[in-house]
Scaffold this motif. Structure first.
Motif, PDB file in Angstrom:
ATOM      1  N   GLU A   1       0.838  -1.204   0.000  1.00 11.46           N
ATOM      2  CA  GLU A   1       0.000   0.000   0.000  1.00 11.46           C
ATOM      3  C   GLU A   1       0.876   1.259   0.000  1.00 11.46           C
ATOM      4  O   GLU A   1       0.581   2.247  -0.682  1.00 11.46           O
TER       5      GLU A   1
ATOM      6  N   VAL B   1       3.960   1.493  -1.177  1.00 10.04           N
ATOM      7  CA  VAL B   1       4.597   1.618  -2.493  1.00 10.04           C
ATOM      8  C   VAL B   1       3.610   2.235  -3.490  1.00 10.04           C
ATOM      9  O   VAL B   1       3.969   3.112  -4.289  1.00 10.04           O
ATOM     10  N   THR B   2       2.363   1.778  -3.426  1.00 10.27           N
ATOM     11  CA  THR B   2       1.336   2.334  -4.323  1.00 10.27           C
ATOM     12  C   THR B   2       1.197   3.833  -4.112  1.00 10.27           C
ATOM     13  O   THR B   2       1.155   4.618  -5.066  1.00 10.27           O
ATOM     14  N   ARG B   3       1.133   4.244  -2.831  1.00  6.84           N
ATOM     15  CA  ARG B   3       0.984   5.669  -2.518  1.00  6.84           C
ATOM     16  C   ARG B   3       2.172   6.471  -3.074  1.00  6.84           C
ATOM     17  O   ARG B   3       2.007   7.524  -3.670  1.00  6.84           O
TER      18      ARG B   3
ATOM     19  N   ASN C   1       4.106   5.640  -5.554  1.00  6.53           N
ATOM     20  CA  ASN C   1       3.992   5.598  -7.005  1.00  6.53           C
ATOM     21  C   ASN C   1       3.023   6.666  -7.499  1.00  6.53           C
ATOM     22  O   ASN C   1       3.287   7.371  -8.474  1.00  6.53           O
ATOM     23  N   GLN C   2       1.889   6.759  -6.807  1.00  2.76           N
ATOM     24  CA  GLN C   2       0.872   7.742  -7.201  1.00  2.76           C
ATOM     25  C   GLN C   2       1.397   9.169  -7.015  1.00  2.76           C
ATOM     26  O   GLN C   2       1.232  10.024  -7.890  1.00  2.76           O
ATOM     27  N   GLU C   3       2.042   9.396  -5.869  1.00  7.38           N
ATOM     28  CA  GLU C   3       2.585  10.741  -5.612  1.00  7.38           C
ATOM     29  C   GLU C   3       3.636  11.091  -6.653  1.00  7.38           C
ATOM     30  O   GLU C   3       3.715  12.224  -7.125  1.00  7.38           O
ATOM     31  N   CYS C   4       4.462  10.106  -7.006  1.00  3.28           N
ATOM     32  CA  CYS C   4       5.509  10.315  -8.005  1.00  3.28           C
ATOM     33  C   CYS C   4       4.871  10.695  -9.345  1.00  3.28           C
ATOM     34  O   CYS C   4       5.337  11.626 -10.020  1.00  3.28           O
ATOM     35  N   ALA C   5       3.804   9.989  -9.728  1.00  2.00           N
ATOM     36  CA  ALA C   5       3.126  10.281 -10.999  1.00  2.00           C
ATOM     37  C   ALA C   5       2.557  11.698 -10.990  1.00  2.00           C
ATOM     38  O   ALA C   5       2.698  12.446 -11.969  1.00  2.00           O
ATOM     39  N   LEU C   6       1.936  12.085  -9.864  1.00  2.15           N
ATOM     40  CA  LEU C   6       1.323  13.413  -9.795  1.00  2.15           C
ATOM     41  C   LEU C   6       2.398  14.509  -9.761  1.00  2.15           C
ATOM     42  O   LEU C   6       2.212  15.576 -10.349  1.00  2.15           O
TER      43      LEU C   6
ATOM     44  N   ARG D   1       5.395  14.254 -11.166  1.00  2.00           N
ATOM     45  CA  ARG D   1       5.925  14.321 -12.535  1.00  2.00           C
ATOM     46  C   ARG D   1       5.035  15.214 -13.398  1.00  2.00           C
ATOM     47  O   ARG D   1       5.521  16.041 -14.167  1.00  2.00           O
TER      48      ARG D   1
END
Lengths: 243, 131
Positions: free
Chosen positions: B97, B99-101, B103-108, B110
């Motif tokens: 969970e 790692v997912t968070r 990943n999502q923060e990294c995408a946003l 970027r």
């Protein structure tokens, strides 16, 4: 400043279809911002989406559909969008149907609108691209429709539809938490139990415009197992809980 | 007595003490966090008590209905192993969970950088009136 409407499209290795999907949405709903959530694609999905005019949020790693949808909801919450919709990246969801769902939510008919292939089975008659699920898939969909109805206490005809639109209440609920692997069933149960008004609207869906489906028999089995488990867990959580 | 032979008692005690020493050494070398060592430590200490305290395994045999003390010890071991697996699965789920968070923060983030860069380039480009 962001516009009030956001359409987000979770995509994983959909380089062939994504441009047409983004352009179709932009033409049908010109006032909406379009976000493609690229779920760690290894092809040119992100570049093609960007070239077609969409914003792109790229996950560094592949995380699955639930995480991609939650990224969309998080972005919407952070940027203050009051109206959102999401649809598949393979061209199965016609942009006109996305617009109908958005219109229903904007008119205040419901908080969360769900596109259903089965509410009006005759809707796709005469459309050569209209999607008809295979026999085995139809059985699975029927089973989940029944389970979802029991778990949520509301009648649904298309439990697995990925075509949805919602208002800020939906954004707040799903930005906080969204099922990880097979989120369609759990999210609907949570929405109903949180007191949101959830309505189904009849829609026609198409066969994918390009690329291959990522659903395999083994994945389907996992889907059934996880679906039953998540429905059971969701139905045992207290009503109105945000988590 | 625990119901085990003296030789079995000695062997099991040495193994468990070695295991506890190894556990401590891993914590000392920062190869295991304390929070994940709790259940290992509890199971090791309880196993040691079962072996060394006279009558403990006999009581366990009586409680579980397993007549052989050695089998009762094995059952205890199996129980702790299952507990451990459950604990590790819970830890893996929590980490997943997180790692997912990330990943999502990294995408946003970027996306945010991309938007800011585009805006900056647009601002830096002289308009037709400025030429």
């Amino acid at each position: 400043m962001p516009g009030p409407t956001l359409i987000f499209v979770p995509a994983w290795n959909e380089e062939e279809a994504i441009s047409a999907v983004v352009q179709g949405l932009a033409a049908a709903i010109p006032h909406a911002d379009i976000l493609v959530v690229d779920d760690g694609s290894t092809d040119r999905t992100a570049d093609n989406a960007r070239s077609a005019g969409a914003m792109v949020a790229s996950h560094p790693l592949n995380q699955g559909l639930g995480a991609s949808l939650q990224t969309g909801y998080r972005f919407a919450a952070r940027e203050g969008y009051r109206l959102v919709a999401h649809c598949d990246a393979d061209g199965q969801h016609p942009p006109g149907e996305v617009r109908r769902l958005l219109d229903a939510v904007e008119a205040g008919e419901c908080d969360l609108a769900l596109g259903s292939r089965f509410l009006d089975p005759g809707r796709g008659d005469g459309d050569p691209r209209a999607y008809r699920p295979s026999g085995s898939r139809s059985i699975g969909i029927r089973v989940f429709r029944r389970l979802l109805t029991i778990a949520s206490g509301q009648q649904f005809t298309d439990a697995t539809s990925g075509l949805r639109a919602g208002n800020e209440r939906v954004v707040a609920l799903f930005a906080g938490r969204y099922g990880a692997d097979y989120p369609e069933l759990e999210s609907l149960t949570r929405a109903v139990r949180a007191g949101l008004r959830v309505s189904e609207l009849p829609v026609v869906m198409h066969h994918r415009v390009a690329g291959k489906s990522k659903i395999t028999p083994v994945k389907s089995l996992f889907w059934v197992f996880n679906g039953v488990l998540s429905l059971l867990a969701a139905s045992l959580r207290p009503r109105g809980a945000s988590r | 007595m625990s119901g085990l032979s003296l030789q079995a008692q000695a062997l099991a005690s040495v193994l468990i003490v070695s295991f506890l020493v190894l556990l401590f050494e891993m914590i000392r070398r920062h190869r295991m966090q304390e929070r994940y060592a709790v259940i290992w430590t509890i199971s090791g200490v309880l196993m040691l008590c079962g072996i060394l305290i006279p009558g403990a395994l006999g009581a366990l045999s009586g409680l579980t209905g397993i007549q052989d003390s050695s089998l009762a010890l094995l059952a205890l071991l199996a129980f702790f192993q299952l507990s451990m697996l459950m604990h590790l699965t819970a830890v893996a789920s929590g980490q997943s969970e997180r790692v997912t968070r990330l990943n999502q923060e990294c995408a946003l983030l970027r996306l945010e950088i991309e938007r800011l860069t585009t805006q900056e380039r647009r601002d830096a480009t002289p308009g037709p009136d400025e030429n």
